[in-house]
Design a protein around this motif. Structure first.
Motif, PDB file in Angstrom:
ATOM      1  N   ASP A   1      32.812  38.420  65.166  1.00 15.90           N
ATOM      2  CA  ASP A   1      31.656  38.167  64.296  1.00 15.90           C
ATOM      3  C   ASP A   1      30.374  38.771  64.858  1.00 15.90           C
ATOM      4  OD1 ASP A   1      32.914  34.844  63.757  1.00 15.90           O
ATOM      5  OD2 ASP A   1      33.082  36.578  62.412  1.00 15.90           O
ATOM      6  N   ALA A   2      30.423  39.230  66.084  1.00 16.06           N
ATOM      7  CA  ALA A   2      29.218  39.747  66.732  1.00 16.06           C
ATOM      8  C   ALA A   2      28.738  41.029  66.067  1.00 16.06           C
ATOM      9  CB  ALA A   2      29.495  40.004  68.205  1.00 16.06           C
ATOM     10  N   GLY A   3      27.448  41.258  66.144  1.00 23.93           N
ATOM     11  CA  GLY A   3      26.852  42.457  65.589  1.00 23.93           C
ATOM     12  C   GLY A   3      25.407  42.203  65.214  1.00 23.93           C
ATOM     13  N   VAL A   4      24.808  43.196  64.613  1.00 21.81           N
ATOM     14  CA  VAL A   4      23.462  43.038  64.091  1.00 21.81           C
ATOM     15  C   VAL A   4      23.583  42.625  62.633  1.00 21.81           C
ATOM     16  CG1 VAL A   4      21.238  44.125  63.639  1.00 21.81           C
ATOM     17  CG2 VAL A   4      22.556  44.779  65.667  1.00 21.81           C
ATOM     18  N   TYR A   5      22.968  41.528  62.299  1.00 21.40           N
ATOM     19  CA  TYR A   5      23.013  41.004  60.941  1.00 21.40           C
ATOM     20  C   TYR A   5      21.707  41.355  60.229  1.00 21.40           C
ATOM     21  CZ  TYR A   5      27.296  38.383  61.726  1.00 21.40           C
ATOM     22  OH  TYR A   5      28.612  38.037  61.977  1.00 21.40           O
ATOM     23  N   PHE A   6      21.877  41.982  59.076  1.00 20.65           N
ATOM     24  CA  PHE A   6      20.744  42.401  58.269  1.00 20.65           C
ATOM     25  C   PHE A   6      20.679  41.579  56.986  1.00 20.65           C
ATOM     26  CE2 PHE A   6      19.599  46.204  60.594  1.00 20.65           C
ATOM     27  CZ  PHE A   6      20.786  46.574  61.216  1.00 20.65           C
ATOM     28  N   CYS A   7      19.503  41.109  56.673  1.00 18.98           N
ATOM     29  CA  CYS A   7      19.266  40.471  55.389  1.00 18.98           C
ATOM     30  C   CYS A   7      18.901  41.537  54.374  1.00 18.98           C
ATOM     31  CB  CYS A   7      18.132  39.454  55.526  1.00 18.98           C
ATOM     32  SG  CYS A   7      17.694  38.621  53.989  1.00 18.98           S
ATOM     33  N   VAL A   8      19.457  41.432  53.176  1.00 23.51           N
ATOM     34  CA  VAL A   8      19.223  42.413  52.122  1.00 23.51           C
ATOM     35  C   VAL A   8      18.921  41.670  50.825  1.00 23.51           C
ATOM     36  CG1 VAL A   8      20.131  44.451  50.945  1.00 23.51           C
ATOM     37  CG2 VAL A   8      20.930  43.889  53.247  1.00 23.51           C
ATOM     38  N   ALA A   9      17.945  42.133  50.087  1.00 26.46           N
ATOM     39  CA  ALA A   9      17.572  41.478  48.826  1.00 26.46           C
ATOM     40  C   ALA A   9      17.444  42.514  47.721  1.00 26.46           C
ATOM     41  CB  ALA A   9      16.263  40.719  48.992  1.00 26.46           C
TER      42      ALA A   9
END
Length: 128
Positions: free
Chosen positions: A90-98
């Protein structure tokens, strides 16, 4: 222009939990479909989850179903991603997108959502 800011990333042990939050500077996310993408080195970015505008329908990639929950925060101005039983993958960079469109399928989550505004990302590390 919609500017997104993520928070809540960090280091957690396998099996642990994290809660990510996404907010928009100067805007409410109440009228947007909002989701999360994950980027890990050497892999394509992956759509993890989203919540649609209008009906709050939710979508999840198979690998997180039953462990992650996406929701709108109080006053519907933020988006929360509760991540439980975290695994190293599950590791990584999480980006929020709208995006201003309604999301009506898993396919739309993968193809329509990324056309919207992106946050700078927050790092999630899952390690002993």
């Amino acid at each position: 222009q919609l500017r997104l800011v993520e928070s809540g990333g960090g280091l957690v042990q396998p099996g642990g939990s994290l809660r990510l939050s996404c907010a928009a500077s100067g805007f409410s996310l109440a009228e947007y479909s909002v989701g999360w993408f994950r980027q890990t080195p050497g892999k394509e970015r992956e759509a993890i989850s989203c919540i649609s505008r209008l009906d709050d329908a939710t979508y999840y990639t198979d690998s997180v179903k039953g462990r992650f929950t996406i929701s709108r925060g109080n006053a519907r101005s933020t988006i929360e991603l509760q991540m439980n039983i975290l695994k190293p993958e599950d590791a990584g960079v999480y980006f929020c997108v709208a995006v201003g469109a309604r999301i009506i399928s898993d396919e739309a989550m993968r193809t329509l959502l990324p056309r919207g505004a992106w946050g700078p990302g927050t790092q999630v590390t899952v390690a002993p």
